[in-house]
Motif scaffolding. Structure first.
Motif, PDB file in Angstrom:
ATOM      1  N   GLY A 198       1.057   5.665   7.507  1.00 45.18           N
ATOM      2  CA  GLY A 198       1.180   5.284   8.910  1.00 45.18           C
ATOM      3  C   GLY A 198       2.635   5.059   9.297  1.00 45.18           C
ATOM      4  N   ALA A 199       2.825   4.297  10.367  1.00 45.82           N
ATOM      5  CA  ALA A 199       4.168   4.082  10.926  1.00 45.82           C
ATOM      6  C   ALA A 199       4.861   2.916  10.231  1.00 45.82           C
ATOM      7  CB  ALA A 199       4.062   3.805  12.422  1.00 45.82           C
TER       8      ALA A 199
ATOM      9  N   GLU B 209      -2.674   1.022   5.296  1.00 46.39           N
ATOM     10  CA  GLU B 209      -1.655   0.871   6.339  1.00 46.39           C
ATOM     11  C   GLU B 209      -0.963  -0.483   6.219  1.00 46.39           C
ATOM     12  OE1 GLU B 209      -2.542   1.891  10.297  1.00 46.39           O
ATOM     13  OE2 GLU B 209      -3.510   3.791   9.774  1.00 46.39           O
ATOM     14  N   GLU B 210      -1.706  -1.499   5.764  1.00 51.07           N
ATOM     15  CA  GLU B 210      -1.191  -2.863   5.697  1.00 51.07           C
ATOM     16  C   GLU B 210      -0.071  -2.999   4.665  1.00 51.07           C
ATOM     17  OE1 GLU B 210      -4.752  -2.411   4.568  1.00 51.07           O
ATOM     18  OE2 GLU B 210      -4.704  -1.741   6.661  1.00 51.07           O
ATOM     19  N   ASP B 211       0.760  -3.990   4.874  1.00 48.56           N
ATOM     20  CA  ASP B 211       1.788  -4.339   3.914  1.00 48.56           C
ATOM     21  C   ASP B 211       1.129  -4.944   2.667  1.00 48.56           C
ATOM     22  OD1 ASP B 211       4.313  -4.640   2.874  1.00 48.56           O
ATOM     23  OD2 ASP B 211       4.817  -6.419   4.036  1.00 48.56           O
ATOM     24  N   PHE B 212       1.925  -5.113   1.590  1.00 47.16           N
ATOM     25  CA  PHE B 212       1.413  -5.768   0.384  1.00 47.16           C
ATOM     26  C   PHE B 212       2.355  -6.900   0.008  1.00 47.16           C
ATOM     27  CE2 PHE B 212       3.747  -1.856  -0.715  1.00 47.16           C
ATOM     28  CZ  PHE B 212       4.823  -2.391  -1.401  1.00 47.16           C
ATOM     29  N   ASP B 213       1.842  -7.797  -0.830  1.00 46.88           N
ATOM     30  CA  ASP B 213       2.610  -8.958  -1.289  1.00 46.88           C
ATOM     31  C   ASP B 213       2.693  -8.872  -2.816  1.00 46.88           C
ATOM     32  OD1 ASP B 213       3.336 -11.410  -2.357  1.00 46.88           O
ATOM     33  OD2 ASP B 213       2.076 -12.591  -0.996  1.00 46.88           O
ATOM     34  N   ILE B 214       3.855  -8.489  -3.293  1.00 49.82           N
ATOM     35  CA  ILE B 214       4.006  -8.249  -4.740  1.00 49.82           C
ATOM     36  C   ILE B 214       3.635  -9.483  -5.561  1.00 49.82           C
ATOM     37  CG2 ILE B 214       6.499  -8.759  -4.706  1.00 49.82           C
ATOM     38  CD1 ILE B 214       6.881  -6.823  -7.008  1.00 49.82           C
TER      39      ILE B 214
END
Lengths: 83, 157, 157, 83
Positions: free
Chosen positions: C90-91, C7-12
């Motif tokens: 998720g959202a 669900e969490e964002d990622f950091d490229i």
């Protein structure tokens, strides 16, 4: 005319740039390369394989028959290897 | 559209964030990073040589001109929302970043194609030269014919 | 090789750094980020609709299985040093990251091709479904035929 | 047999999963879809356009003539739209 040398052309000729005043019959890139070959051992060695030399006139790639004039900036360098 | 030639390293995450911030029309971001490898490509049947470092030289003025032109051409060929090219110069070590290309577009295929195009053209059109340092000394890198072949894919017939 | 559904964002930037750290045999890293666009692709002659948000559903278990298989296939087809797929669920809001694909290789063309392949195959093979929220309500996204066409490029004949 | 529904198949059928015990003549995916259509309005509506339904048996995409057995996990969903 301002000449710039890069990469192994710079190291073989032994300088990064110079001002030159070629004779009036130097009208094209081809003429200029031939004239430069007569300027000393470093030049002759650097230009011994003209097929490995690329030329830009006023920061644009130029073919061998492109004209060169006295207030042009002409750069000589090997095929590019960036990226 | 942006072009940068610099000695400093770059941070792909920060660059993409800056490029896409508030640009919610962007659907895809394709990017490519070129890094300093620790070996020289061996010729057929030859052993590879370890690289200790690399120096990148360029033609200030012409470099920016060519990179801008390459970027313009990509924007003409594909509907792109944003593009970025960063190329480092100076002394680099194995594992260091050399170049970053980023293309953002509404549709992924445009972004991916443009990214591939930009790196191929940059490799054959932008006035950068690498010299590599190995155990036997420093040597100017020879241009690869395979780069010409890759760039030729994009020539319009 | 790594797969993550989260669900969490990622950091490229952090992901690429982790993937390439100390791996000085890597010469190129190609990556693709898919983001939530703020508009629905309109049909021919139709106006586009503004998107307020998106929800991503998936089939836990099968998703990881399919993503691993896609990654295996990329590693079979190209000599890759490292691959990573992160897909969010998720959202999500317009501008949010959805998916990250990273391919690292000694040679750029392998990395670029594999990256393009992975996102094309993921789009048609991995069990994710999007629903989009517009002013008129929430609607499941229809599969695009263009995605099948892009994926079909990679079918071996 | 464990059935899973995703996306609009889930919302139309009104549940995410269920255990079913189809009759012995339900031997393939095709048979299963036909049998499910008779289980109520939600199922009939969800399966009205079978060309829009994809099926996975034990987490593998399955064709219409693929066999299904009592301890399989069978998932029904629309064409995928991730990425």
């Amino acid at each position: 005319m301002k000449l710039l040398y890069f990469a192994w052309l710079r190291t073989r000729i032994g300088r990064a740039e110079e001002e030159v005043d070629p004779p009036a019959d130097v009208a094209t890139v081809e003429d200029l390369l031939r004239w430069l070959q007569g300027r000393g051992a470093g030049y002759a060695e650097a230009l011994a394989r003209p097929d490995l030399v690329r030329v830009a006139v006023n920061q644009e790639f130029a073919a061998r028959d492109a004209p060169v004039a006295s207030n042009d900036e002409v750069a000589l360098f090997p095929p590019v290897t960036g990226g | 559209m942006a072009i940068r030639v610099q000695e400093e390293d770059f941070d792909i995450g920060a660059e993409i964030k800056a490029l896409t911030l508030g640009r919610t029309e962007i659907g895809g971001v394709a990017s490519f990073i070129g890094l300093v490898r620790d070996f020289v490509d061996p010729g057929a049947g030859q052993e590879s040589t370890a690289i200790r470092g690399m120096t990148l030289e360029h033609y200030p003025g012409m470099t920016e001109k060519m990179l801008s032109r390459i970027e313009d051409e990509a924007n003409r060929r594909w509907p792109l929302d944003a593009t970025l090219i960063i190329h480092r110069v100076g002394a680099l070590a194995p594992g260091d970043n050399i170049v970053l290309v980023v293309c953002a577009a509404a549709h992924r295929e445009d972004a991916l194609q443009a990214c591939s195009f930009l790196i191929d053209w940059l490799k054959t059109q932008a006035p950068f030269w690498k010299s590599e340092r190995t155990a036997t000394g420093e040597k100017w890198v020879k241009a690869k014919q395979s780069d010409d072949v890759l760039a030729a894919r994009w020539e319009k017939t």
